[in-house]
Design a protein around this motif. Structure first.
Motif, mmCIF file in Angstrom:
data_model
loop_
_atom_site.group_PDB
_atom_site.id
_atom_site.type_symbol
_atom_site.label_atom_id
_atom_site.label_comp_id
_atom_site.label_asym_id
_atom_site.label_seq_id
_atom_site.Cartn_x
_atom_site.Cartn_y
_atom_site.Cartn_z
ATOM 1 N N GLN A 61 62.585 9.215 -121.318
ATOM 2 C CA GLN A 61 61.435 8.616 -122.006
ATOM 3 C C GLN A 61 61.676 7.112 -122.121
ATOM 4 O O GLN A 61 62.761 6.678 -122.522
ATOM 5 N N THR A 62 60.667 6.339 -121.724
ATOM 6 C CA THR A 62 60.837 4.882 -121.653
ATOM 7 C C THR A 62 59.583 4.195 -122.155
ATOM 8 O O THR A 62 58.473 4.567 -121.774
ATOM 9 N N ASP A 63 59.777 3.183 -122.983
ATOM 10 C CA ASP A 63 58.666 2.306 -123.363
ATOM 11 C C ASP A 63 58.990 0.926 -122.817
ATOM 12 O O ASP A 63 59.955 0.288 -123.260
ATOM 13 N N ASN A 91 58.528 -1.491 -110.727
ATOM 14 C CA ASN A 91 57.897 -1.843 -112.013
ATOM 15 C C ASN A 91 56.411 -1.538 -111.896
ATOM 16 O O ASN A 91 55.643 -2.367 -111.403
ATOM 17 N N ASN A 92 56.010 -0.388 -112.353
ATOM 18 C CA ASN A 92 54.636 0.052 -112.091
ATOM 19 C C ASN A 92 53.802 0.258 -113.361
ATOM 20 O O ASN A 92 52.579 0.233 -113.293
ATOM 21 N N ALA A 93 54.454 0.435 -114.514
ATOM 22 C CA ALA A 93 53.700 0.709 -115.750
ATOM 23 C C ALA A 93 52.669 -0.388 -115.985
ATOM 24 O O ALA A 93 52.949 -1.569 -115.766
ATOM 25 N N GLY A 94 51.485 -0.008 -116.415
ATOM 26 C CA GLY A 94 50.462 -1.011 -116.673
ATOM 27 C C GLY A 94 49.302 -0.461 -117.485
ATOM 28 O O GLY A 94 49.104 0.757 -117.566
ATOM 29 N N LEU A 95 48.567 -1.367 -118.090
ATOM 30 C CA LEU A 95 47.374 -1.044 -118.884
ATOM 31 C C LEU A 95 46.222 -1.932 -118.429
ATOM 32 O O LEU A 95 46.476 -3.061 -117.985
ATOM 33 N N VAL A 137 41.912 -11.344 -119.015
ATOM 34 C CA VAL A 137 43.297 -11.192 -119.487
ATOM 35 C C VAL A 137 44.078 -10.257 -118.554
ATOM 36 O O VAL A 137 45.222 -10.547 -118.181
ATOM 37 N N TYR A 138 43.441 -9.165 -118.155
ATOM 38 C CA TYR A 138 44.106 -8.254 -117.199
ATOM 39 C C TYR A 138 44.485 -9.019 -115.933
ATOM 40 O O TYR A 138 45.624 -8.968 -115.468
ATOM 41 N N ALA A 139 43.506 -9.750 -115.378
ATOM 42 C CA ALA A 139 43.789 -10.533 -114.172
ATOM 43 C C ALA A 139 44.885 -11.562 -114.455
ATOM 44 O O ALA A 139 45.773 -11.776 -113.628
ATOM 45 N N GLU A 153 44.340 7.502 -114.245
ATOM 46 C CA GLU A 153 43.958 7.563 -115.667
ATOM 47 C C GLU A 153 43.821 6.179 -116.288
ATOM 48 O O GLU A 153 43.665 6.045 -117.505
ATOM 49 N N LEU A 154 43.889 5.138 -115.463
ATOM 50 C CA LEU A 154 43.928 3.773 -116.003
ATOM 51 C C LEU A 154 42.681 3.415 -116.813
ATOM 52 O O LEU A 154 42.768 2.687 -117.802
ATOM 53 N N TYR A 155 41.518 3.943 -116.400
ATOM 54 C CA TYR A 155 40.272 3.645 -117.124
ATOM 55 C C TYR A 155 40.385 4.058 -118.594
ATOM 56 O O TYR A 155 39.728 3.496 -119.460
HETATM 57 O O1 NJP Z 1 47.239 4.245 -114.061
HETATM 58 P P1 NJP Z 1 47.774 5.426 -115.014
HETATM 59 P P2 NJP Z 1 47.691 3.710 -112.614
HETATM 60 N N1 NJP Z 1 55.882 2.100 -121.384
HETATM 61 O O2 NJP Z 1 47.114 5.171 -116.326
HETATM 62 C C1 NJP Z 1 52.535 4.020 -118.081
HETATM 63 C C2 NJP Z 1 47.926 -0.874 -111.480
HETATM 64 N N2 NJP Z 1 46.613 -0.850 -110.834
HETATM 65 O O3 NJP Z 1 48.564 4.629 -111.909
HETATM 66 O O4 NJP Z 1 53.697 5.764 -121.083
HETATM 67 C C3 NJP Z 1 56.064 2.867 -120.308
HETATM 68 O O5 NJP Z 1 47.587 6.743 -114.372
HETATM 69 C C4 NJP Z 1 51.793 5.315 -118.347
HETATM 70 O O6 NJP Z 1 52.662 6.272 -118.913
HETATM 71 P P3 NJP Z 1 52.732 6.712 -120.468
HETATM 72 C C5 NJP Z 1 47.925 -0.893 -112.985
HETATM 73 O O7 NJP Z 1 47.676 -2.190 -113.498
HETATM 74 C C6 NJP Z 1 45.810 0.230 -110.918
HETATM 75 O O8 NJP Z 1 46.453 3.259 -111.972
HETATM 76 O O9 NJP Z 1 53.263 8.111 -120.397
HETATM 77 N N3 NJP Z 1 55.089 3.283 -119.508
HETATM 78 C C7 NJP Z 1 51.445 5.749 -116.946
HETATM 79 O O10 NJP Z 1 52.504 6.451 -116.366
HETATM 80 C C8 NJP Z 1 49.324 -0.425 -113.281
HETATM 81 O O11 NJP Z 1 50.234 -1.495 -113.266
HETATM 82 C C9 NJP Z 1 44.541 0.216 -110.343
HETATM 83 O O12 NJP Z 1 51.346 6.615 -121.027
HETATM 84 C C10 NJP Z 1 53.835 2.910 -119.829
HETATM 85 C C11 NJP Z 1 51.285 4.432 -116.199
HETATM 86 O O13 NJP Z 1 51.843 3.390 -117.030
HETATM 87 C C12 NJP Z 1 49.638 0.509 -112.110
HETATM 88 O O14 NJP Z 1 48.608 0.311 -111.161
HETATM 89 C C13 NJP Z 1 44.134 -0.881 -109.642
HETATM 90 C C14 NJP Z 1 53.556 2.108 -120.947
HETATM 91 C C15 NJP Z 1 49.837 4.125 -115.924
HETATM 92 O O15 NJP Z 1 49.326 5.120 -115.112
HETATM 93 C C16 NJP Z 1 49.695 1.982 -112.440
HETATM 94 O O16 NJP Z 1 48.491 2.400 -113.054
HETATM 95 C C17 NJP Z 1 44.972 -1.971 -109.550
HETATM 96 C C18 NJP Z 1 54.648 1.707 -121.734
HETATM 97 N N4 NJP Z 1 54.480 0.944 -122.830
HETATM 98 C C19 NJP Z 1 46.203 -1.933 -110.153
HETATM 99 N N5 NJP Z 1 52.217 1.916 -121.002
HETATM 100 C C20 NJP Z 1 43.581 1.357 -110.479
HETATM 101 N N6 NJP Z 1 43.980 2.510 -110.980
HETATM 102 O O17 NJP Z 1 42.410 1.193 -110.095
HETATM 103 C C21 NJP Z 1 51.682 2.574 -119.964
HETATM 104 O O18 NJP Z 1 44.547 -3.032 -108.866
HETATM 105 N N7 NJP Z 1 52.648 3.174 -119.249
#
Ligand code: NJP
Length: 241
Positions: A55-57, A83-87, A148-150, A185-187
């Motif tokens: 488990q990682t934050d 490094n993939n985590a994002g909001l 801000v996201y951009a 699930e990003l939306y």
């Molecule tokens: O979205 P999602 P994506 N600590 O929501 C995690 C970029 N991107 O796969 O912590 C640790 O399914 C969260 O895990 P959890 C986007 O900016 C996307 O699309 O369990 N982890 C989940 O695994 C992002 O950088 C699109 O809630 C944290 C993951 O992040 C990347 O793709 C377009 C966390 C998000 O998975 C992956 O997003 C684009 C924390 N504090 C770029 N907070 C697109 N989907 O259209 C969140 O251009 N996570």
């Protein structure tokens, strides 16, 4: 093929898909995110030890350090950090959702820096490594509502290119994977109901699948030692900007 890969944000979407693609191909993958139950499910798809999780934050530097340390202590090296985590809580600036701006900065920028801080000393010592981050088309163009996201994704462009230039002598590769709309699930991180529904629909109608992005990551990893793919920008064919 037998690379040791650490992936943040691996509980869903692009991180999950990349875990599955790389582990199927023989990589040892160490995955982190906050939802531990999701991580456990992914690890259970594979034979014991192929995918391990913690488990990682990513907003907590120590937590990111512990994830990377787990990989090093288990396998003796860290070849790749993804490094993939994002909001993406989109909103116009005038809505003043300051807490959401801060969350994006904490996860999308500081989370990436914490990953670099954890992996870089190991990779410098190894004199090899590969740091990948999920950037975005939003790291190249801005729309109303995405400032801000951009901004966080533009920041990552600068950080990653600085890293690339500084680490040439240590043979550390950098890659930014910059997708357009991907159905994940990003939306769900968007607080405004109408915008959330609109983005969800866009992604479902026109989006790439998470696997498409995972395959781009696998391609960058699959190159000969002398080749660094510094950025891959991929859009669904019908996405204009
Ligand atoms: O979205 P999602 P994506 N600590 O929501 C995690 C970029 N991107 O796969 O912590 C640790 O399914 C969260 O895990 P959890 C986007 O900016 C996307 O699309 O369990 N982890 C989940 O695994 C992002 O950088 C699109 O809630 C944290 C993951 O992040 C990347 O793709 C377009 C966390 C998000 O998975 C992956 O997003 C684009 C924390 N504090 C770029 N907070 C697109 N989907 O259209 C969140 O251009 N996570």
């Amino acid at each position: 093929k037998d690379k040791v890969v650490v992936i943040t944000g691996a509980s869903s979407g692009i991180g999950k898909a990349t875990t599955e693609v790389l582990a199927k191909d023989g990589a040892h993958v160490v995955i982190g995110a906050r939802r531990e139950d999701r991580l456990a499910e992914i690890a259970n798809e594979f034979t014991s030890g192929q995918v391990i999780y913690q488990q990682t934050d990513v907003t907590d530097q120590q937590s990111v350090q512990q994830l990377v340390d787990l990989a090093e202590s288990r396998y003796g090296r860290v070849d790749v950090l993804f490094n993939n985590a994002g909001l993406m809580p989109l909103s116009p600036l005038a809505d003043l959702k300051v807490a959401e701006w801060e969350r994006m900065i904490d996860v999308n920028i500081k989370g990436v820096l914490y990953g670099i801080a954890a992996a870089l000393p190991i990779m410098i010592k190894q004199k090899h490594g590969h740091i990948i981050t999920t950037d975005s088309v939003a790291g190249h163009v801005v729309h109303p509502g995405s400032a801000v996201y951009a901004g966080t994704k533009y920041a990552i462009q600068a950080i990653m290119d600085g890293l690339r230039q500084e680490q040439i002598d240590n043979h550390i590769k950098t890659t930014m994977v910059s997708p357009g709309a991907v159905e994940t699930e990003l939306y769900s991180t968007i607080s405004d109901e109408q915008t959330r529904a609109q983005i969800k629909q866009q992604e479902q109608e026109a989006g790439l699948q998470a696997d498409d992005v995972a395959n781009a990551v696998a391609y960058a990893l699959d190159q000969p030692e002398k080749v660094a793919i510094n950025e891959i920008l991929l859009r669904p064919v019908n996405q204009r900007v």
